[in-house]
Design a protein around this motif. Structure first.
Motif, PDB file in Angstrom:
ATOM      1  N   ASP A   1       2.877 -53.642 -24.358  1.00 32.22           N
ATOM      2  CA  ASP A   1       1.250 -53.644 -23.963  1.00 32.22           C
ATOM      3  C   ASP A   1       0.648 -52.323 -24.938  1.00 32.22           C
ATOM      4  N   CYS A   2       1.026 -51.557 -24.512  1.00 37.60           N
ATOM      5  CA  CYS A   2       1.306 -49.900 -24.722  1.00 37.60           C
ATOM      6  C   CYS A   2       1.391 -49.621 -26.032  1.00 37.60           C
ATOM      7  N   CYS A   3       2.429 -49.897 -26.855  1.00 35.69           N
ATOM      8  CA  CYS A   3       2.580 -49.345 -28.366  1.00 35.69           C
ATOM      9  C   CYS A   3       3.006 -49.875 -29.061  1.00 35.69           C
ATOM     10  N   SER A   4       2.198 -50.031 -30.387  1.00 36.99           N
ATOM     11  CA  SER A   4       1.769 -50.869 -31.561  1.00 36.99           C
ATOM     12  C   SER A   4       2.926 -50.586 -31.734  1.00 36.99           C
ATOM     13  N   ASP A   5       3.815 -51.355 -33.127  1.00 44.07           N
ATOM     14  CA  ASP A   5       4.455 -51.382 -34.487  1.00 44.07           C
ATOM     15  C   ASP A   5       5.002 -49.761 -34.802  1.00 44.07           C
ATOM     16  N   ASP A   6       3.685 -49.495 -35.049  1.00 45.57           N
ATOM     17  CA  ASP A   6       3.964 -47.778 -35.619  1.00 45.57           C
ATOM     18  C   ASP A   6       4.204 -46.884 -34.829  1.00 45.57           C
ATOM     19  N   ASP A   7       3.928 -47.817 -33.344  1.00 44.62           N
ATOM     20  CA  ASP A   7       4.799 -46.469 -32.681  1.00 44.62           C
ATOM     21  C   ASP A   7       6.401 -46.478 -32.317  1.00 44.62           C
ATOM     22  N   ILE A   8       6.835 -47.072 -32.937  1.00 42.50           N
ATOM     23  CA  ILE A   8       7.968 -47.452 -32.389  1.00 42.50           C
ATOM     24  C   ILE A   8       8.606 -47.268 -34.449  1.00 42.50           C
ATOM     25  N   LYS A   9       9.313 -46.502 -34.016  1.00 41.62           N
ATOM     26  CA  LYS A   9      10.222 -46.014 -35.070  1.00 41.62           C
ATOM     27  C   LYS A   9      11.849 -46.009 -35.049  1.00 41.62           C
ATOM     28  N   LEU A  10      12.690 -46.766 -35.715  1.00 43.03           N
ATOM     29  CA  LEU A  10      14.411 -47.075 -35.944  1.00 43.03           C
ATOM     30  C   LEU A  10      14.425 -46.015 -37.119  1.00 43.03           C
ATOM     31  N   ASP A  11      15.958 -45.841 -37.255  1.00 39.54           N
ATOM     32  CA  ASP A  11      16.206 -44.465 -38.066  1.00 39.54           C
ATOM     33  C   ASP A  11      17.635 -44.619 -37.444  1.00 39.54           C
ATOM     34  N   PHE A  12      18.277 -45.139 -38.674  1.00 34.40           N
ATOM     35  CA  PHE A  12      19.968 -45.086 -38.899  1.00 34.40           C
ATOM     36  C   PHE A  12      20.610 -44.706 -39.806  1.00 34.40           C
ATOM     37  N   THR A  13      21.754 -44.685 -39.850  1.00 33.64           N
ATOM     38  CA  THR A  13      22.722 -44.732 -40.890  1.00 33.64           C
ATOM     39  C   THR A  13      24.204 -45.545 -40.702  1.00 33.64           C
TER      40      THR A  13
END
Length: 187
Positions: free
Chosen positions: A104-116
């Protein structure tokens, strides 16, 4: 007290001006018992304050500006998400991160996934926990805080990582590089 001259580079130095350790090393050279202690500390002089300080001259790099895994590993202390579970499947590992109200409070742009291949970082920006905004008007909405979950060394190597946002959780899917059982999430 007996004061004798010590033959050194500076001929004005007397035994009273040097410690017993330095005197022993100067008078006996490499044959001195304390020769192993002759090295000098090369760090900065202690200023008497107990607070920690940065000793290197390099600026610390920000994880967002780093494209390598070194930035992910250096941000291990920044994990503040503690409620998660994982499921090991044959070709992938699913990670269930429980955050009440994240859908409800976060959009997809607010979630960031970084990986190696060997590390992973999930960053949730502008997260507002459900109990913190009660009684607020929509136009006076509180600014959320950033949450993150970081694994510096995964149990195995991964090829890809994706996420799906649900109402109260984020599901991260890690595609394994090789098919093997993961007994735990971190190595």
């Amino acid at each position: 007290m007996i004061v004798e001259e010590i033959p050194t580079e500076n001929s004005n130095v007397t035994i009273a001006d040097v410690s017993a350790l330095e005197h022993n090393i100067q008078s006996k050279g490499k044959n001195a018992y304390y020769f192993a202690h002759s090295h000098k500390a090369t760090g900065p002089k202690w200023d008497g304050k107990i607070e920690p300080r940065l000793l290197s001259r390099e600026s610390s790099s920000n994880i967002d500006s780093s494209s390598s895994g070194a930035g992910l590993v250096s941000s291990l202390s920044k994990s503040n998400i503690t409620n998660y579970a994982f499921l090991d499947e044959e070709e992938k590992v699913k990670l269930y991160v429980n955050l009440a109200g994240v859908g409800d409070c976060c959009s997809d742009d607010d979630i960031k996934l970084d990986f190696t291949e060997t590390s992973l970082r999930l960053k949730v920006m502008n997260f507002v926990s459900p109990g913190s905004g009660e009684g607020d008007e929509p136009e006076n909405k509180k600014k959320g805080e950033d949450r993150s979950l970081v694994f510096g060394k995964l149990f195995g190597e991964i090829e890809n990582a994706t996420f799906r946002k649900k109402t109260d959780k984020i599901i991260i899917t890690l595609k394994k590089k090789e098919v093997k059982q993961w007994k735990k999430l971190v190595a």
